[in-house]
Enzyme design. Structure first.
Site, short mmCIF file in Angstrom:
data_model
loop_
_atom_site.label_atom_id
_atom_site.label_comp_id
_atom_site.label_asym_id
_atom_site.label_seq_id
_atom_site.Cartn_x
_atom_site.Cartn_y
_atom_site.Cartn_z
N HIS A 1 -82.70 22.46 -3.93
CA HIS A 1 -82.91 23.54 -5.10
C HIS A 1 -84.45 23.90 -5.33
O HIS A 1 -84.82 23.05 -5.85
CB HIS A 1 -82.01 22.93 -6.32
CG HIS A 1 -81.78 23.83 -7.43
ND1 HIS A 1 -80.89 25.14 -7.40
CD2 HIS A 1 -82.71 24.61 -8.22
CE1 HIS A 1 -80.97 25.65 -8.49
NE2 HIS A 1 -82.14 25.46 -8.88
N CYS A 2 -84.79 24.91 -4.87
CA CYS A 2 -86.17 25.38 -5.25
C CYS A 2 -86.14 26.93 -5.30
O CYS A 2 -85.22 27.68 -5.00
CB CYS A 2 -87.12 24.82 -4.47
SG CYS A 2 -86.60 24.73 -2.33
N HIS A 3 -87.11 27.42 -5.56
CA HIS A 3 -87.28 28.85 -5.60
C HIS A 3 -88.61 29.31 -5.10
O HIS A 3 -89.55 28.44 -5.03
CB HIS A 3 -87.38 29.39 -7.15
CG HIS A 3 -86.23 28.84 -7.98
ND1 HIS A 3 -84.74 29.36 -7.90
CD2 HIS A 3 -86.19 27.75 -8.88
CE1 HIS A 3 -84.36 28.73 -8.85
NE2 HIS A 3 -84.95 27.90 -9.30
N TYR B 1 -87.34 37.05 -18.09
CA TYR B 1 -88.71 36.18 -18.01
C TYR B 1 -89.48 36.61 -16.80
O TYR B 1 -88.91 36.99 -15.88
CB TYR B 1 -88.33 34.61 -18.27
CG TYR B 1 -87.81 34.20 -16.65
CD1 TYR B 1 -86.40 34.04 -16.68
CD2 TYR B 1 -88.62 33.78 -15.53
CE1 TYR B 1 -86.12 33.46 -15.29
CE2 TYR B 1 -88.30 33.41 -14.39
CZ TYR B 1 -86.96 33.12 -14.44
OH TYR B 1 -86.25 32.65 -13.14
N THR C 1 -83.25 34.24 -11.23
CA THR C 1 -82.64 35.66 -12.14
C THR C 1 -83.87 36.60 -12.21
O THR C 1 -83.82 37.77 -12.35
CB THR C 1 -82.40 35.03 -13.42
OG1 THR C 1 -83.09 34.57 -14.00
CG2 THR C 1 -80.89 34.26 -13.36
N ARG D 1 -74.99 33.02 -5.71
CA ARG D 1 -75.30 32.39 -7.12
C ARG D 1 -74.59 33.33 -8.10
O ARG D 1 -74.78 34.25 -8.25
CB ARG D 1 -76.68 31.94 -7.31
CG ARG D 1 -76.90 31.04 -8.48
CD ARG D 1 -78.29 30.74 -8.48
NE ARG D 1 -78.68 29.50 -9.32
CZ ARG D 1 -79.64 29.74 -10.14
NH1 ARG D 1 -80.73 30.58 -10.19
NH2 ARG D 1 -80.08 28.56 -10.94
N TYR E 1 -74.26 28.19 -12.33
CA TYR E 1 -75.09 27.83 -13.19
C TYR E 1 -74.49 28.21 -14.41
O TYR E 1 -74.54 29.21 -14.85
CB TYR E 1 -76.43 28.17 -12.94
CG TYR E 1 -77.62 27.59 -13.79
CD1 TYR E 1 -78.66 28.29 -14.12
CD2 TYR E 1 -77.31 26.22 -14.14
CE1 TYR E 1 -79.85 27.56 -14.91
CE2 TYR E 1 -78.55 25.60 -14.84
CZ TYR E 1 -79.67 26.14 -15.25
OH TYR E 1 -80.58 25.57 -16.05
N HIS F 1 -77.49 21.29 -11.19
CA HIS F 1 -77.62 20.65 -12.50
C HIS F 1 -76.48 19.86 -13.27
O HIS F 1 -76.73 19.94 -14.60
CB HIS F 1 -78.72 21.29 -13.38
CG HIS F 1 -79.79 22.20 -12.71
ND1 HIS F 1 -80.27 21.91 -11.38
CD2 HIS F 1 -80.30 23.43 -13.17
CE1 HIS F 1 -80.66 22.83 -10.91
NE2 HIS F 1 -80.90 23.77 -12.04
N ASP G 1 -86.14 21.70 -7.92
CA ASP G 1 -86.38 23.04 -9.04
C ASP G 1 -87.80 23.61 -9.15
O ASP G 1 -88.17 24.20 -9.96
CB ASP G 1 -85.64 22.79 -10.30
CG ASP G 1 -85.32 23.83 -11.05
OD1 ASP G 1 -85.68 24.02 -11.99
OD2 ASP G 1 -84.95 24.96 -10.33
O1 LIG Z 1 -84.52 27.08 -11.83
C1 LIG Z 1 -83.27 26.70 -12.61
O2 LIG Z 1 -82.35 26.40 -11.74
C2 LIG Z 1 -83.27 26.76 -13.92
C3 LIG Z 1 -83.64 27.95 -14.62
C4 LIG Z 1 -83.76 29.37 -14.05
C5 LIG Z 1 -82.88 29.83 -13.16
O3 LIG Z 1 -82.01 29.26 -12.42
C6 LIG Z 1 -83.03 31.33 -12.71
O4 LIG Z 1 -83.74 32.13 -13.50
O5 LIG Z 1 -82.32 31.66 -11.93
C7 LIG Z 1 -83.44 27.83 -15.88
O6 LIG Z 1 -82.67 26.95 -16.54
O7 LIG Z 1 -84.15 28.70 -16.90
#
Ligand SMILES: O=C(O)/C=C(\C=C(/O)C(=O)O)C(=O)O
Length: 302
Positions: free
Chosen positions: A31-33, A49, A77, A124, A157, A181, A250
């Protein structure tokens, strides 16, 4: 278009420690971005955001620093259903990254096939109100029906207080479902209390449900050192469902406000939540390989 990160944005840790815990060979950060860069992969107009840019090359460097071998990159997101930054990272990963995308109901078969070819293996569904305006259940159900033939799974989520009203929709989903999570438990409540027992019931009664035991930094109420209050919750899930758990950094930790975790210290927490080498191997290698690289798993040992 130039993007400016939110004024209260906390950047990822600039110099995480080298973990003292050495992950098993083939470990997967599940789980990473990747974010942007915004001038190449614009952030979504409907986002709630605006992050700092966080590149695939920085993610690869962190993977090597932490002693991991592969990544599962999850669409965040801030990019909405524009998966270009995710696909770019997957296409430059030498097959060492898989993806979880965000799609809309009108996605075409051709677009799904292109995402699959890039390495996407799931979608997701986000229900966290501060992040998105969740789609209606029938829309999400239609997306689930569209992606099931590809063998994809669904990552969900949500916040624990929403689980009762979401429970029946979740159990209606026709694919493997992976919970981000642990469903964000309130760790000030008992680990064997009503709220977390409902989450354990979800996984107990539905063998297609998995959970990530990640993000102690988001859940802990005892501050940024050790996250001791989260450990019993993660241990319960790992020990009750050892073949259906995943772990991730994350990185780059979007929307952290109280502090920014040290990714190396997050890795050092792993032996505290998966207390044997066998549990660590399942959590970090066997389970993510079975879900994201099944074609590489020796069916004899599966
Ligand atoms: O990165 C995470 O898993 C948690 C967050 C954000 C997102 O998942 C997202 O913007 O997709 C959060 O809790 O703000």
């Amino acid at each position: 278009e130039k993007f400016t990160m939110d004024a209260d944005w906390l950047q990822y840790h600039p110099a995480p420690v080298k973990p003292s815990y050495c992950p098993p060979a083939g470990a997967v950060d599940a789980h990473c971005h990747v974010f942007g860069p915004g001038d190449q992969f614009p952030y979504a107009p409907q986002r709630k955001y605006t992050p700092c840019d966080a590149s695939k090359d920085q993610l690869w460097a962190l993977r090597e620093h932490l002693g991991f071998s592969r990544n599962v990159i999850v669409q965040a997101t801030c990019h909405g259903a524009d998966n270009r930054a995710l696909v770019d990272a997957l296409e430059h990963s030498d097959g060492r990254a898989r993806g979880v995308a965000t799609v809309t109901e009108d996605i075409t078969e051709e677009e799904l096939q292109a995402l699959h070819a890039a390495g996407v293996r799931g979608v997701r569904f986000n229900f966290v109100k501060r992040l998105v305006d969740a789609l209606p259940f029938d829309t999400l159900g239609a997306i689930a029906d569209k992606i099931k033939p590809l063998g994809w799974h669904i990552v969900i989520y949500f916040e624990s207080q929403e689980l009762p009203e979401l429970y029946d929709f979740f159990t209606s989903l026709p694919t493997t479902v992976v919970v981000d999570h642990m469903g964000r438990p309130d760790v000030s409540k008992p680990v064997d209390g009503e709220e977390f027992n409902l989450f354990v019931k979800l996984l107990t009664e539905n063998e297609n449900f998995w959970s990530k035991v990640s993000c102690p930094e988001r859940l802990s109420q005892v501050g940024p050192h050790g996250y001791d209050d989260v450990v019993p919750f993660a241990r319960r899930i790992v020990e009750t469902f050892p073949d259906r758990v995943l772990w991730g950094t994350d990185w780059p930790h979007p929307n952290m406000k109280s502090h920014m975790p040290d990714d190396g210290e997050l890795v050092n927490m792993i032996p505290r939540i998966a207390v044997t080498e066998e549990l660590q191997r399942k959590l970090l290698v066997d389970n993510p390989m079975r879900l994201y690289w099944p074609e590489e798993v020796d069916c004899v040992t599966a």
